[in-house]
Scaffold this motif. Structure first.
Motif, PDB file in Angstrom:
ATOM      1  N   PRO A  63       7.376   4.370   2.069  1.00 32.79           N
ATOM      2  CA  PRO A  63       6.012   4.835   1.805  1.00 32.79           C
ATOM      3  C   PRO A  63       5.872   5.506   0.442  1.00 32.79           C
ATOM      4  O   PRO A  63       4.858   6.093   0.151  1.00 32.79           O
ATOM      5  CB  PRO A  63       5.757   5.836   2.938  1.00 32.79           C
ATOM      6  N   TYR A  70      -0.585  13.127   6.999  1.00 35.88           N
ATOM      7  CA  TYR A  70      -0.349  11.724   7.331  1.00 35.88           C
ATOM      8  C   TYR A  70       0.861  11.523   8.236  1.00 35.88           C
ATOM      9  O   TYR A  70       1.854  12.245   8.147  1.00 35.88           O
ATOM     10  CB  TYR A  70      -0.131  10.902   6.051  1.00 35.88           C
ATOM     11  N   TYR A 100       3.453   8.177   9.204  1.00 30.73           N
ATOM     12  CA  TYR A 100       3.824   6.881   8.629  1.00 30.73           C
ATOM     13  C   TYR A 100       4.526   6.049   9.689  1.00 30.73           C
ATOM     14  O   TYR A 100       5.417   6.550  10.384  1.00 30.73           O
ATOM     15  CB  TYR A 100       4.756   7.072   7.426  1.00 30.73           C
ATOM     16  N   ASP A 101       4.133   4.773   9.798  1.00 31.93           N
ATOM     17  CA  ASP A 101       4.794   3.918  10.786  1.00 31.93           C
ATOM     18  C   ASP A 101       6.001   3.225  10.158  1.00 31.93           C
ATOM     19  O   ASP A 101       6.339   3.465   8.989  1.00 31.93           O
ATOM     20  CB  ASP A 101       3.795   2.942  11.430  1.00 31.93           C
ATOM     21  N   THR A 133      -4.965   5.230   3.498  1.00 33.64           N
ATOM     22  CA  THR A 133      -4.456   4.669   4.750  1.00 33.64           C
ATOM     23  C   THR A 133      -4.570   3.139   4.780  1.00 33.64           C
ATOM     24  O   THR A 133      -4.221   2.518   5.772  1.00 33.64           O
ATOM     25  CB  THR A 133      -5.181   5.265   5.974  1.00 33.64           C
ATOM     26  N   ARG A 158       3.329   5.098  -4.747  1.00 37.30           N
ATOM     27  CA  ARG A 158       1.977   5.652  -4.764  1.00 37.30           C
ATOM     28  C   ARG A 158       1.144   5.162  -5.941  1.00 37.30           C
ATOM     29  O   ARG A 158      -0.052   5.411  -5.986  1.00 37.30           O
ATOM     30  CB  ARG A 158       2.026   7.196  -4.823  1.00 37.30           C
ATOM     31  N   ARG A 186       7.806   9.017  10.360  1.00 37.52           N
ATOM     32  CA  ARG A 186       7.789  10.095   9.375  1.00 37.52           C
ATOM     33  C   ARG A 186       6.422  10.784   9.399  1.00 37.52           C
ATOM     34  O   ARG A 186       5.414  10.158   9.717  1.00 37.52           O
ATOM     35  CB  ARG A 186       8.005   9.454   8.004  1.00 37.52           C
ATOM     36  N   GLY A 214       5.775   1.676   6.793  1.00 38.55           N
ATOM     37  CA  GLY A 214       5.397   2.517   5.657  1.00 38.55           C
ATOM     38  C   GLY A 214       3.896   2.740   5.562  1.00 38.55           C
ATOM     39  O   GLY A 214       3.415   3.345   4.608  1.00 38.55           O
ATOM     40  N   ARG A 215       3.136   2.271   6.551  1.00 39.48           N
ATOM     41  CA  ARG A 215       1.677   2.434   6.542  1.00 39.48           C
ATOM     42  C   ARG A 215       1.317   3.866   6.911  1.00 39.48           C
ATOM     43  O   ARG A 215       1.885   4.433   7.850  1.00 39.48           O
ATOM     44  CB  ARG A 215       1.075   1.462   7.570  1.00 39.48           C
ATOM     45  N   ALA A 216       0.373   4.444   6.157  1.00 37.86           N
ATOM     46  CA  ALA A 216      -0.032   5.831   6.410  1.00 37.86           C
ATOM     47  C   ALA A 216      -1.211   5.875   7.376  1.00 37.86           C
ATOM     48  O   ALA A 216      -2.097   5.021   7.320  1.00 37.86           O
ATOM     49  CB  ALA A 216      -0.418   6.491   5.094  1.00 37.86           C
ATOM     50  N   TYR A 217      -1.207   6.850   8.258  1.00 36.19           N
ATOM     51  CA  TYR A 217      -2.328   7.095   9.170  1.00 36.19           C
ATOM     52  C   TYR A 217      -2.751   8.542   9.005  1.00 36.19           C
ATOM     53  O   TYR A 217      -1.895   9.434   8.989  1.00 36.19           O
ATOM     54  CB  TYR A 217      -1.909   6.875  10.631  1.00 36.19           C
ATOM     55  N   THR A 265       5.112  -1.919   0.555  1.00 34.79           N
ATOM     56  CA  THR A 265       6.138  -0.944   0.965  1.00 34.79           C
ATOM     57  C   THR A 265       7.518  -1.569   1.177  1.00 34.79           C
ATOM     58  O   THR A 265       8.508  -0.851   1.232  1.00 34.79           O
ATOM     59  CB  THR A 265       5.754  -0.281   2.311  1.00 34.79           C
TER      60      THR A 265
END
Ligand SMILES: Cc1ncc(COP(=O)(O)O)c(C=O)c1O
Length: 408
Positions: free
Chosen positions: A18, A215, A217-218, A32, A21, A210, A221-224, A37
């Motif tokens: 992740p 946030y 992270y799944d 998000t 940036r 993480r 590497g996707r942020a929620y 990634t």
């Protein structure tokens, strides 16, 4: 690396990261949204200036400088041929600028020849010094723009075009950590190994690996944006919290049987913030233990048993707390209300029977608690405890109308 006593650090292939940036890895406006990634090479972290050698004979195919932050800096792509004349490529990113000056497109490089050097952080896109090594089976005419990091949704395509560079590097398998389970496999194992009472959110359950600030992270590497998790009140992995926990665990983790300054200091700082007569602390490990203890204190103090709770309340997962949680005892598998439990209306001035336009709403809702008290006493029982979440959560994050708690 110095602390671990190693000269080479390895950044893994097909790893979800992740950390990319800058704008060229995806949309910056929406943190998000999916970003690139998935790492398509292997990184070898070494001292800047370390020689980079060709693993196979080849020809310099691309020389480029991609100077944007988090990009490659100096980049070399070599072209190779298999014994049956199949063309493929190897890519070397984050090299020193002098590497570009020393090479020409079309130049032959023999197997084992040092053709470049690892760049410094100032010239390699701002990274700790390392070389990104990647195999490319088809360059798709993309030249220096061939991705080194892919969108997770396109993982199969790009890992097909860029297979594991360890095919050439030959780093022993035992140097890599155990492979992470895919979400589907983790789900199947969880079904077998964990109690079925644990609910799992979403049709496609998330494998969260993480947390950082607001946030989660799944595993891709996707942020929620985390507006749901109720534990990390100061954001995920707050550095001061992490440091304090680490330092304390490294020093001592024992029980309250011994004197210790920190527990006293903590109690002092907490009670400074609390109104009279809240001057004594009981430290516990969870909300359930805290509420269980509150119930025990109230019963011991009053010699009574009954409890008044609010509709939809949730107070924890012990047997007794399930008994005083309508959310649980009225919910799936619930055993219904016990005779010593009395349920008062949720003082919801948005949907409830007294609304915001009624200045007496707080007092009116409190009136129902008084009624319950009188009714209970009329039956020869009495109440030990009124318990309410200060902001009923599963009840809908309700803010009590003014004066409600004082009136109760
Ligand atoms: C309002 C409320 N009370 C009590 C609890 C129980 O706390 P714990 O899970 O720490 O035992 C929770 C947990 O989510 C809660 O939301």
């Amino acid at each position: 690396m110095i602390r671990a006593g190693v000269r080479v650090g390895v950044g893994r292939y097909n790893e979800a990261r992740p950390l990319y940036r800058s704008p060229h890895f995806g949309s910056v406006d929406n943190p998000t949204a999916e970003r690139r990634t998935i790492h398509l090479g292997i990184d070898l972290f070494v001292e800047p200036g370390t020689a980079v050698k060709a693993p196979l004979e080849g020809v310099v195919h691309v020389l480029a400088n991609n100077p944007a932050p988090q990009d490659y800096g100096a980049l070399v792509i070599l072209r190779h041929q298999t014994s049956d004349r199949e063309e493929f490529f190897t890519l070397y990113g984050h090299l020193g600028q002098e590497t570009l000056r020393g090479l020409k497109v079309g130049q032959r490089i023999s197997g084992g020849q040092a053709f470049g050097r690892v760049g410094t952080s100032r010239e390699n896109g701002g990274w700790p010094p390392h070389v990104h090594f990647q195999i490319i089976l088809d360059l798709l005419n993309l030249g220096a723009a061939f991705p080194g990091v892919a969108y997770a949704s396109e993982r199969a395509v790009w890992t097909g075009l860029s297979p594991d560079p360890n095919l050439l590097l030959g780093i022993p398998k035992d140097r890599f950590p155990a492979e992470e389970r895919q979400a589907q496999e983790a789900l199947e194992k969880r079904r077998v190994l964990l109690g079925k009472n644990l609910s799992l959110s979403y049709e496609r359950p998330l494998k969260i690996v993480r947390g950082w600030m607001q946030y989660l992270y799944d595993d891709t590497g996707r942020a929620y944006l985390d507006v749901y998790n109720n534990v990390p009140l100061v954001g995920h992995s707050h550095p001061r919290v992490v440091r304090a926990v680490r330092e304390q665990v490294a020093l001592i983790n024992t029980n309250t049987r011994y004197l210790h300054d920190k527990v006293i200091r903590y109690a002092e700082r907490l009670t400074e913030k609390l109104p009279e007569p809240l001057r004594v602390c009981f430290f516990v490990n969870s909300g359930s233990e805290a509420n269980e203890l509150a119930l025990r204190l109230a019963r011991a103090h009053t010699g009574r048993e009954d409890v008044i709770v609010l509709e939809h309340a949730y107070h924890g997962h012990t047997n007794t707390l399930v008994d005083i949680s309508p959310y649980k005892f009225n919910g799936p598998g619930g055993q219904g209300k016990k005779p010593w439990v009395h349920v008062a209306p949720l003082p919801d001035d948005y949907r409830g029977r007294y609304r915001r336009d009624d200045r007496e709403a707080g007092a009116r809702y409190a009136g129902h608690v008084r009624e319950i008290l009188e009714r209970t006493r009329g039956k020869g029982r009495d109440v030990a405890l009124f318990v309410a979440e200060s902001l009923p959560s599963v009840g809908g994050q309700i803010v009590f109308p003014p004066g409600y708690l004082q009136e109760v």
